[in-house]
Design a protein around this motif. Structure first.
Motif, short mmCIF file in Angstrom:
data_model
loop_
_atom_site.label_atom_id
_atom_site.label_comp_id
_atom_site.label_asym_id
_atom_site.label_seq_id
_atom_site.Cartn_x
_atom_site.Cartn_y
_atom_site.Cartn_z
N THR A 182 1.30 6.95 -5.97
CA THR A 182 0.47 7.91 -6.58
C THR A 182 1.04 9.18 -6.53
O THR A 182 0.36 9.87 -7.65
CB THR A 182 -1.56 7.52 -5.95
OG1 THR A 182 -1.17 6.53 -6.35
CG2 THR A 182 -1.90 8.62 -5.99
N ARG A 183 1.87 9.45 -5.52
CA ARG A 183 2.10 11.10 -5.14
C ARG A 183 3.16 11.59 -6.65
O ARG A 183 2.81 12.57 -7.34
CB ARG A 183 2.95 11.10 -4.07
CG ARG A 183 3.45 12.44 -3.98
CD ARG A 183 2.90 13.32 -3.42
NE ARG A 183 3.37 14.47 -2.61
CZ ARG A 183 3.83 15.09 -3.32
NH1 ARG A 183 2.60 15.94 -4.12
NH2 ARG A 183 4.22 17.09 -2.73
N LYS B 193 1.98 2.06 -3.55
CA LYS B 193 1.13 2.28 -4.03
C LYS B 193 0.89 3.84 -3.86
O LYS B 193 1.31 4.74 -4.78
CB LYS B 193 -0.03 1.49 -4.09
CG LYS B 193 -0.12 -0.10 -5.34
CD LYS B 193 -0.72 -0.96 -4.71
CE LYS B 193 -0.26 -2.27 -5.47
NZ LYS B 193 -1.47 -2.92 -5.55
N GLU B 194 1.52 4.19 -3.00
CA GLU B 194 0.48 6.00 -1.96
C GLU B 194 1.44 6.72 -2.68
O GLU B 194 1.38 7.68 -2.82
CB GLU B 194 0.53 5.58 -0.45
CG GLU B 194 -0.56 5.42 -0.15
CD GLU B 194 -0.91 5.29 1.42
OE1 GLU B 194 0.18 6.23 1.90
OE2 GLU B 194 -1.50 5.31 2.06
N VAL B 195 2.48 5.94 -3.18
CA VAL B 195 4.47 7.45 -3.53
C VAL B 195 4.05 6.52 -5.10
O VAL B 195 4.63 8.20 -5.52
CB VAL B 195 5.37 6.19 -2.85
CG1 VAL B 195 6.80 7.58 -2.35
CG2 VAL B 195 5.32 6.36 -1.39
N ARG C 156 -0.43 15.84 2.52
CA ARG C 156 -1.46 14.69 3.17
C ARG C 156 -2.60 16.31 4.13
O ARG C 156 -3.90 15.30 3.69
CB ARG C 156 -0.90 14.02 4.21
CG ARG C 156 0.16 13.33 3.36
CD ARG C 156 0.47 12.20 4.65
NE ARG C 156 0.63 10.81 4.21
CZ ARG C 156 1.07 10.36 4.32
NH1 ARG C 156 0.94 9.94 5.11
NH2 ARG C 156 1.53 8.64 3.35
N VAL D 182 0.77 -1.14 -0.01
CA VAL D 182 -0.06 -0.06 -0.12
C VAL D 182 0.67 1.58 -0.26
O VAL D 182 0.61 2.09 -0.76
CB VAL D 182 -1.15 0.19 1.24
CG1 VAL D 182 -1.74 1.55 1.34
CG2 VAL D 182 -2.31 -1.14 1.74
N ARG D 183 1.62 1.54 0.70
CA ARG D 183 3.00 2.14 0.96
C ARG D 183 3.25 2.34 -0.83
O ARG D 183 3.41 4.25 -1.19
CB ARG D 183 3.67 1.46 1.97
CG ARG D 183 5.49 3.22 1.76
CD ARG D 183 6.06 2.54 3.62
NE ARG D 183 7.23 3.35 3.24
CZ ARG D 183 8.41 3.93 3.59
NH1 ARG D 183 8.73 2.25 4.02
NH2 ARG D 183 9.35 4.32 3.73
N GLU E 243 1.20 12.07 -9.19
CA GLU E 243 0.25 13.79 -8.66
C GLU E 243 1.68 14.92 -9.33
O GLU E 243 0.87 15.88 -10.13
CB GLU E 243 -0.26 13.88 -7.38
CG GLU E 243 -1.46 12.14 -7.46
CD GLU E 243 -1.28 13.02 -6.14
OE1 GLU E 243 -0.98 13.47 -5.42
OE2 GLU E 243 -2.67 12.00 -5.88
N ARG F 296 -5.07 17.51 1.99
CA ARG F 296 -5.80 16.84 1.63
C ARG F 296 -6.98 16.93 2.11
O ARG F 296 -8.46 15.94 1.87
CB ARG F 296 -5.64 15.17 0.76
CG ARG F 296 -4.31 14.96 -0.17
CD ARG F 296 -3.92 13.70 -0.10
NE ARG F 296 -3.30 13.85 -1.59
CZ ARG F 296 -2.02 12.97 -1.70
NH1 ARG F 296 -2.06 12.14 -0.56
NH2 ARG F 296 -1.25 12.81 -2.70
N ASN F 297 -6.73 16.50 3.56
CA ASN F 297 -7.69 16.28 4.28
C ASN F 297 -8.60 17.24 4.53
O ASN F 297 -9.86 17.54 4.75
CB ASN F 297 -7.44 15.85 5.54
CG ASN F 297 -6.43 14.72 5.34
OD1 ASN F 297 -7.27 13.61 4.66
ND2 ASN F 297 -5.11 14.21 6.42
#
Length: 199
Positions: free
Chosen positions: A101-102, A97-99, A195, A94-95, A105, A198-199
């Protein structure tokens, strides 16, 4: 093994190997100390020179840092170009895939040149930006030019900052761990701010 231990054991060669791996070997790169190695290397070059030599030469560290960063990023790009999409699809991290995605972006938001420059200064993103650029088929000439500029700027600024601090502040080498922790926190600020937005 922390950055100072690596430097004590392997000298400038550690700088070359770690910056190469962190800049382009994807999963392996996440576990290697880029910022946490270059900054203390600069400090130790200065304090070693002041105390009769630490075995670390500033010019060797600077050359190894630049070569490792630039060649590693280029290898990462070609890994992404040749088989990165399939490798990312198979990954269950998951980590990772998050990076990734970053990284995507960054490329979408800032364009190729700015993203390559900015991404080099963000921990973890610099590890995946080359493979992501390869997967997204950023032109090789564009990627190569800007990753070399970014790699040299990142690696040399950290080494020289450490060298300057080591030369100007007596006994600073006794406080390497807190200083490295500060460098890591500053490096992660862009990620934390993003982050929070985003929140």
């Amino acid at each position: 093994m922390n950055g100072s231990s690596l430097l004590s054991a392997f000298g400038a060669l550690a700088v070359l190997v770690v910056t190469f791996a962190e800049s382009g070997l994807l999963i392996v790169g996440f576990f290697l100390p880029g910022d946490t190695l270059l900054f203390p290397a600069g400090v130790l070059c200065a304090t070693g020179a002041a105390h009769g030599g630490s075995g670390l030469s500033l010019w060797q560290v600077m050359v190894c840092a630049a070569v490792g960063a630039c060649v590693g990023a280029q290898v990462g790009y070609y890994i992404g170009r040749r088989g990165g999409r399939a490798m990312l699809a198979r990954s269950h991290s998951v980590r990772l895939k998050e990076v990734v995605t970053r990284g995507e972006e960054l490329l979408a938001r800032y364009g190729q040149r700015k993203a390559i420059l900015i991404g080099r200064f963000i921990p973890m993103v610099r590890t995946v930006l080359g493979p992501v650029a390869g997967v997204l088929e950023v032109p090789a000439k564009t990627y190569t030019l800007w990753q070399v500029v970014a790699g040299i700027a990142w690696s040399q600024s950290l080494v020289l900052l450490g060298y300057w601090l080591g030369a100007e502040v007596p006994g600073v080498d006794n406080y390497l761990l807190p200083l490295v922790a500060l460098v890591v926190v500053v490096s992660f600020l862009p990620v934390l701010l993003q982050r929070r937005r985003r929140n």
